[in-house]
Design a protein around this motif. Structure first.
Motif, PDB file in Angstrom:
ATOM      1  N   LEU A  49       0.806  -1.218   0.000  1.00  0.00           N
ATOM      2  CA  LEU A  49       0.000   0.000   0.000  1.00  0.00           C
ATOM      3  C   LEU A  49       0.842   1.272   0.000  1.00  0.00           C
ATOM      4  N   ASP A  50       2.026   1.216   0.584  1.00  0.00           N
ATOM      5  CA  ASP A  50       2.876   2.397   0.695  1.00  0.00           C
ATOM      6  C   ASP A  50       3.751   2.522  -0.548  1.00  0.00           C
ATOM      7  N   ASP A  51       3.256   3.295  -1.507  1.00  0.00           N
ATOM      8  CA  ASP A  51       4.006   3.490  -2.751  1.00  0.00           C
ATOM      9  C   ASP A  51       4.918   4.712  -2.686  1.00  0.00           C
ATOM     10  N   GLY A  52       4.895   5.445  -1.575  1.00  0.00           N
ATOM     11  CA  GLY A  52       5.743   6.624  -1.420  1.00  0.00           C
ATOM     12  C   GLY A  52       5.125   7.891  -1.968  1.00  0.00           C
ATOM     13  N   LYS A  53       4.037   7.777  -2.732  1.00  0.00           N
ATOM     14  CA  LYS A  53       3.403   8.956  -3.317  1.00  0.00           C
ATOM     15  C   LYS A  53       2.439   9.629  -2.341  1.00  0.00           C
ATOM     16  N   MET A  54       1.847   8.818  -1.449  1.00  0.00           N
ATOM     17  CA  MET A  54       0.877   9.335  -0.492  1.00  0.00           C
ATOM     18  C   MET A  54       1.214   8.845   0.903  1.00  0.00           C
ATOM     19  N   ASP A  55       0.839   9.650   1.901  1.00  0.00           N
ATOM     20  CA  ASP A  55       0.956   9.198   3.279  1.00  0.00           C
ATOM     21  C   ASP A  55      -0.152   8.179   3.555  1.00  0.00           C
ATOM     22  N   LEU A  56       0.132   7.228   4.415  1.00  0.00           N
ATOM     23  CA  LEU A  56      -0.867   6.240   4.807  1.00  0.00           C
ATOM     24  C   LEU A  56      -1.354   6.554   6.215  1.00  0.00           C
ATOM     25  N   ARG A  57      -2.649   6.449   6.401  1.00  0.00           N
ATOM     26  CA  ARG A  57      -3.252   6.583   7.720  1.00  0.00           C
ATOM     27  C   ARG A  57      -4.162   5.376   7.910  1.00  0.00           C
ATOM     28  N   PHE A  58      -3.985   4.670   9.011  1.00  0.00           N
ATOM     29  CA  PHE A  58      -4.755   3.468   9.284  1.00  0.00           C
ATOM     30  C   PHE A  58      -5.775   3.746  10.370  1.00  0.00           C
ATOM     31  N   CYS A  59      -6.891   3.024  10.305  1.00  0.00           N
ATOM     32  CA  CYS A  59      -7.856   3.063  11.394  1.00  0.00           C
ATOM     33  C   CYS A  59      -8.480   1.678  11.513  1.00  0.00           C
ATOM     34  N   TYR A  60      -8.831   1.325  12.730  1.00  0.00           N
ATOM     35  CA  TYR A  60      -9.508   0.053  12.932  1.00  0.00           C
ATOM     36  C   TYR A  60     -10.529   0.205  14.038  1.00  0.00           C
TER      37      TYR A  60
END
Length: 123
Positions: A49-60
């Protein structure tokens, strides 16, 4: 440099994790399926999921199975939020469950309620 944020929603079960990804903007979210609930699989998933183009934010969703997932994601330096649906604000009378047993309409209309309140105060 400013980057967009991709939000990854995870639903943790005992043996599997359900994944849904929301890209920035108003696009509909994309269901990614279920993966086994192991640290190795989570590490591979984050790498894909982490392609470096966008920041990742997770939630559960808060539950007994998700704390290990939270720790793993925060140790990998990702933002991870715990979502507790029972603590989310809702409009009064709005049934979020959609249960047919619960009728969201009040038993009395505004006129009847006003009359009942006035009658109770007069006695």
């Amino acid at each position: 440099m400013w980057k967009s944020t991709k939000t990854v929603a995870l639903e943790q079960h005992v043996d599997a994790i359900t994944i849904e990804v929301a890209a920035p903007g108003r696009q509909p979210s994309e269901f990614r399926g279920d993966v086994p609930s192991t640290p190795e699989v989570v590490r591979k998933l984050v790498g894909r999921l982490d392609d470096g183009k966008m920041d990742l934010r997770f939630c559960y969703e808060a539950g007994p199975c998700g704390y290990g997932l939270y720790r793993q994601l925060t140790m990998m330096d990702y933002d991870c939020s715990v979502v507790a649906p029972s603590l989310s604000p809702r409009r009064p009378g709005n049934d979020a469950q959609g249960s047919p047993a619960r009728d969201p309409t009040p038993p009395y209309g505004p006129e009847e309620s006003w009359r009942m309140c006035r009658a109770a105060g007069a006695s």
